[in-house]
Design a protein around this motif. Structure first.
Motif, PDB file in Angstrom:
ATOM      1  N   LYS A 134     -10.649   6.340  -0.467  1.00  0.00           N
ATOM      2  CA  LYS A 134      -9.845   6.884  -1.557  1.00  0.00           C
ATOM      3  C   LYS A 134      -9.608   8.376  -1.328  1.00  0.00           C
ATOM      4  CE  LYS A 134      -9.488   7.213  -6.584  1.00  0.00           C
ATOM      5  NZ  LYS A 134     -10.094   6.860  -7.886  1.00  0.00           N
ATOM      6  N   ILE A 135      -8.331   8.806  -1.480  1.00  0.00           N
ATOM      7  CA  ILE A 135      -7.996  10.217  -1.266  1.00  0.00           C
ATOM      8  C   ILE A 135      -7.452  10.876  -2.532  1.00  0.00           C
ATOM      9  CG2 ILE A 135      -7.579   9.950   1.193  1.00  0.00           C
ATOM     10  CD1 ILE A 135      -4.575   9.872   0.573  1.00  0.00           C
ATOM     11  N   GLY A 136      -7.232  10.117  -3.608  1.00  0.00           N
ATOM     12  CA  GLY A 136      -6.744  10.744  -4.834  1.00  0.00           C
ATOM     13  C   GLY A 136      -5.977   9.781  -5.704  1.00  0.00           C
ATOM     14  N   ASP A 137      -5.261  10.343  -6.704  1.00  0.00           N
ATOM     15  CA  ASP A 137      -4.444   9.577  -7.631  1.00  0.00           C
ATOM     16  C   ASP A 137      -3.088  10.256  -7.764  1.00  0.00           C
ATOM     17  OD1 ASP A 137      -6.488   7.586  -9.174  1.00  0.00           O
ATOM     18  OD2 ASP A 137      -7.476   9.491  -8.729  1.00  0.00           O
ATOM     19  N   SER A 138      -2.071   9.454  -7.990  1.00  0.00           N
ATOM     20  CA  SER A 138      -0.732   9.997  -8.197  1.00  0.00           C
ATOM     21  C   SER A 138       0.038   9.074  -9.120  1.00  0.00           C
ATOM     22  CB  SER A 138       0.006  10.139  -6.862  1.00  0.00           C
ATOM     23  OG  SER A 138       1.325  10.594  -7.066  1.00  0.00           O
ATOM     24  N   ALA A 139       0.571   9.636 -10.207  1.00  0.00           N
ATOM     25  CA  ALA A 139       1.371   8.872 -11.172  1.00  0.00           C
ATOM     26  C   ALA A 139       0.614   7.643 -11.670  1.00  0.00           C
ATOM     27  CB  ALA A 139       2.706   8.466 -10.540  1.00  0.00           C
ATOM     28  N   GLY A 140      -0.691   7.812 -11.892  1.00  0.00           N
ATOM     29  CA  GLY A 140      -1.490   6.712 -12.418  1.00  0.00           C
ATOM     30  C   GLY A 140      -1.892   5.672 -11.399  1.00  0.00           C
ATOM     31  N   ARG A 141      -1.598   5.886 -10.126  1.00  0.00           N
ATOM     32  CA  ARG A 141      -1.964   4.929  -9.083  1.00  0.00           C
ATOM     33  C   ARG A 141      -2.953   5.579  -8.118  1.00  0.00           C
ATOM     34  NH1 ARG A 141       1.195   0.506  -8.040  1.00  0.00           N
ATOM     35  NH2 ARG A 141       0.936   0.720  -5.777  1.00  0.00           N
ATOM     36  N   GLU A 142      -3.986   4.813  -7.763  1.00  0.00           N
ATOM     37  CA  GLU A 142      -4.962   5.309  -6.799  1.00  0.00           C
ATOM     38  C   GLU A 142      -4.374   5.243  -5.397  1.00  0.00           C
ATOM     39  OE1 GLU A 142      -9.330   4.350  -8.405  1.00  0.00           O
ATOM     40  OE2 GLU A 142      -8.132   2.555  -8.079  1.00  0.00           O
ATOM     41  N   GLN A 143      -4.783   6.213  -4.564  1.00  0.00           N
ATOM     42  CA  GLN A 143      -4.252   6.305  -3.212  1.00  0.00           C
ATOM     43  C   GLN A 143      -5.392   6.190  -2.197  1.00  0.00           C
ATOM     44  OE1 GLN A 143      -2.204  10.144  -3.729  1.00  0.00           O
ATOM     45  NE2 GLN A 143      -0.265   9.032  -3.592  1.00  0.00           N
ATOM     46  N   PHE A 144      -5.158   5.370  -1.172  1.00  0.00           N
ATOM     47  CA  PHE A 144      -6.182   5.089  -0.170  1.00  0.00           C
ATOM     48  C   PHE A 144      -5.570   5.178   1.224  1.00  0.00           C
ATOM     49  CE2 PHE A 144      -7.650   3.112  -3.996  1.00  0.00           C
ATOM     50  CZ  PHE A 144      -9.035   3.172  -3.959  1.00  0.00           C
ATOM     51  N   VAL A 145      -6.413   5.522   2.194  1.00  0.00           N
ATOM     52  CA  VAL A 145      -6.005   5.510   3.598  1.00  0.00           C
ATOM     53  C   VAL A 145      -7.074   4.771   4.405  1.00  0.00           C
ATOM     54  CG1 VAL A 145      -4.669   7.640   3.455  1.00  0.00           C
ATOM     55  CG2 VAL A 145      -7.093   7.737   4.090  1.00  0.00           C
ATOM     56  N   ALA A 146      -6.683   4.284   5.574  1.00  0.00           N
ATOM     57  CA  ALA A 146      -7.627   3.582   6.449  1.00  0.00           C
ATOM     58  C   ALA A 146      -7.221   3.799   7.897  1.00  0.00           C
ATOM     59  CB  ALA A 146      -7.651   2.088   6.129  1.00  0.00           C
ATOM     60  N   TRP A 147      -8.207   3.743   8.776  1.00  0.00           N
ATOM     61  CA  TRP A 147      -7.987   3.836  10.218  1.00  0.00           C
ATOM     62  C   TRP A 147      -8.444   2.533  10.861  1.00  0.00           C
ATOM     63  CZ3 TRP A 147      -5.830   5.879  14.325  1.00  0.00           C
ATOM     64  CH2 TRP A 147      -6.415   5.701  15.582  1.00  0.00           C
ATOM     65  N   PHE A 148      -7.637   2.023  11.811  1.00  0.00           N
ATOM     66  CA  PHE A 148      -8.025   0.802  12.516  1.00  0.00           C
ATOM     67  C   PHE A 148      -7.440   0.847  13.923  1.00  0.00           C
ATOM     68  CE2 PHE A 148      -7.923  -3.720  13.632  1.00  0.00           C
ATOM     69  CZ  PHE A 148      -9.214  -4.075  13.269  1.00  0.00           C
ATOM     70  N   GLU A 149      -8.155   0.217  14.864  1.00  0.00           N
ATOM     71  CA  GLU A 149      -7.721   0.193  16.258  1.00  0.00           C
ATOM     72  C   GLU A 149      -7.564  -1.255  16.720  1.00  0.00           C
ATOM     73  OE1 GLU A 149      -9.938   3.182  18.775  1.00  0.00           O
ATOM     74  OE2 GLU A 149     -11.122   3.302  16.912  1.00  0.00           O
ATOM     75  N   PRO A 150      -6.405  -1.854  16.502  1.00  0.00           N
ATOM     76  CA  PRO A 150      -6.205  -3.225  16.986  1.00  0.00           C
ATOM     77  C   PRO A 150      -6.086  -3.264  18.501  1.00  0.00           C
ATOM     78  CG  PRO A 150      -4.163  -2.350  16.093  1.00  0.00           C
ATOM     79  CD  PRO A 150      -5.222  -1.312  15.826  1.00  0.00           C
ATOM     80  N   ASP A 151      -6.332  -4.417  19.063  1.00  0.00           N
ATOM     81  CA  ASP A 151      -6.198  -4.571  20.512  1.00  0.00           C
ATOM     82  C   ASP A 151      -4.738  -4.768  20.924  1.00  0.00           C
ATOM     83  OD1 ASP A 151      -8.923  -4.343  21.033  1.00  0.00           O
ATOM     84  OD2 ASP A 151      -9.266  -6.481  20.674  1.00  0.00           O
ATOM     85  N   HIS A 152      -3.918  -5.248  19.969  1.00  0.00           N
ATOM     86  CA  HIS A 152      -2.544  -5.630  20.290  1.00  0.00           C
ATOM     87  C   HIS A 152      -1.566  -5.006  19.280  1.00  0.00           C
ATOM     88  CE1 HIS A 152      -4.339  -8.349  23.199  1.00  0.00           C
ATOM     89  NE2 HIS A 152      -5.122  -8.808  22.245  1.00  0.00           N
TER      90      HIS A 152
END
Length: 480
Positions: A134-152
């Motif tokens: 979670k990185i914060g809220d904006s206009a009543g909606r929560e904001q999230f980010v994620a990191w992933f390393e797929p093989d393809h």
């Protein structure tokens, strides 16, 4: 032939169709992608020039089975740079060998199937191991980010899954090759990034680590199976992974403590009210006898007995609370909203509903009439206890490897006492008869959570519980 990107499947199909209609053989074609030369690949081939169309303006049709087309669409997401050449070669051969895709021994099909299998596995892993911060809220909606390393090259392909799963929040998933984002209105695709672009921890992770440490069962640790289902390459992105080494070191001590605690505080009560000579010998006989009982609680209850459904002998048995309004009308368990949510979890966890026995702790619908509506009313202790013997006989006849109790009513029906689900959730327990038991929440609990984010968190926990159930049953099958 130059494609716009590594995932330009539409471009590949358009070029492949024109090549086939021009009669150009696979060995005459080289496929590449714009930007690859920037990574050091030297491409000296000239631009493609198609033969001029003859007097006949009608191009020959391109024939391909839906099965093969679907397989190619999946395999084209593979990271192997020869995938476009392979797919065109197969497509070219399929024009003269219509059944080519049904030959598993064909070298090209063997390779294509391996590519497609790797993509499906990579998609499954991304579904399972993306962790949002979670990185914060904006206009009543929560904001999230994620990191992933797929093989393809699967990032765009999985975007609809995450949109449907996390509709109620804004999110961004960054991978090395591409990024996908959802703002509540539309999906967006952007360039890739690096791990440093994404925060590595948030406030939710402390709660998740606590939960994971509590559900970690040292008595059932199998390192090989753990690494197979959760490969170590993903551990660095999982907040719980840092706990695993210390939890494994403490496994012996924790097992001893579990045994000692179990001796001091027995969760299950023994119960057998009727002599063995009178025990029913089939489920039909059991339900017929129950329907004939004149002392069953009937005040506020429907007259209809809702029988369990499933194979007479099933490895997995799931017990709910009681039938709802829709179950009472149809005479089958788990067909209402809670049952539909359970079906969704079955699909995600690989549980086959047709091979699972579904039933309820209380066999009739208890309700309060409000105009034309029948509102669910929770059964009391006496009503739960009345059906306990019948549940025990149902379990004895079905003889499952694992019984899953959904909610407090089902748990009390099995144990004979009030159960704190949070204390025992996520553990494989041993019942009074030695049968394996797993206790978790009822899916109706998830439907009652008003907060979208809270509902998603609890839904994920419920999925993990049924994944554990499915894995346990599979292990039991292979060990016997």
């Amino acid at each position: 032939m130059t494609l716009a990107s590594e995932v330009d499947r539409d471009g590949w199909r358009d070029h492949a169709r024109r090549l086939l209609q021009a009669g150009i053989a696979p060995e005459q074609v080289t496929w590449t992608v714009e930007g690859r030369r920037e990574a050091g690949e030297l491409d000296l081939s000239p631009s493609a020039i198609f033969p001029e169309q003859g007097s006949d303006p009608i191009a020959p049709p391109v024939r391909i089975s839906k099965t093969l087309l679907s397989l190619i669409n999946t395999a084209l997401l593979h990271s192997n740079e020869d995938r476009f050449d392979l797919a065109y070669r197969i497509l070219y051969r399929a024009q003269s060998i219509p059944g080519l895709h049904r030959n598993p021994a064909d070298p090209d099909m063997l390779k294509l199937n391996r590519h497609a299998k790797a993509i499906r596995r990579d998609i499954h892993k991304m579904h399972a191991f993306v962790r949002f911060r979670k990185i914060g809220d904006s206009a009543g909606r929560e904001q999230f980010v994620a990191w992933f390393e797929p093989d393809h090259h699967i990032t765009q392909a999985v975007a609809p899954f995450f949109r449907n799963r996390f509709t109620g929040m804004d999110w961004l998933i960054v991978t090395p090759g591409a990024s996908i984002a959802w703002d509540g209105q539309k999906l967006s695709v952007g360039p890739g990034g690096c791990k440093d672009d994404v925060p590595q921890e948030d406030v939710i992770e402390a709660e998740w680590r606590t939960y994971y440490a509590n559900i970690f069962n040292p008595a059932r640790v199998k390192i090989g199976a753990m690494k197979s289902e959760m490969p170590m390459k993903y551990w660095k992105n999982l907040p719980e992974a840092e706990l695993i080494p210390s939890l494994l070191e403490q496994a012996g001590t924790r097992v001893e403590a579990m045994v000692a605690r179990g001796q001091e505080d027995m969760l299950f009560e023994d119960r057998m009210d009727k002599p063995a000579a009178n025990l029913p010998t089939s489920l039909d006989q059991l339900y017929t006898l129950l329907e004939q009982q004149t002392d069953a609680p009937m005040e506020k209850f429907s007259d209809r007995l809702v029988r369990g459904i499933g194979p007479d002998h099933a490895d997995l048995m799931i017990i709910g609370e009681q039938p709802g309004d829709q179950e009472d009308r149809e005479g089958r368990p788990f067909v209402g909203p809670a049952g539909q949510l359970l079906d969704r979890v079955f699909e995600e966890t690989g549980i086959d509903r047709q091979q699972t026995f579904l039933t309820n702790a209380v066999k009739r619908f208890k309700y309060t009439q409000r105009g034309k509506r029948r509102l669910h009313e929770t059964p009391n202790v006496g009503e739960i206890n009345y059906y306990r013997w019948w549940i025990e006989q149902e379990i004895r006849l079905v003889d499952p490897r694992l019984v899953v109790a959904l909610g407090a009513t089902a748990a009390r029906s099995l144990t004979g006492k009030p159960v704190k689900i949070s204390r025992h959730r996520g553990e494989i327990l041993s019942g009074a008869d030695g049968r394996s038991i797993l206790i978790t929440v009822h899916p109706s609990y998830l439907l009652r959570i008003p907060d979208e984010q809270g509902r998603q968190v609890e839904y994920a926990k419920f999925v993990r519980d049924l994944q554990l159930a499915n894995q346990f049953v599979r292990q039991e099958r292979t060990s016997r």
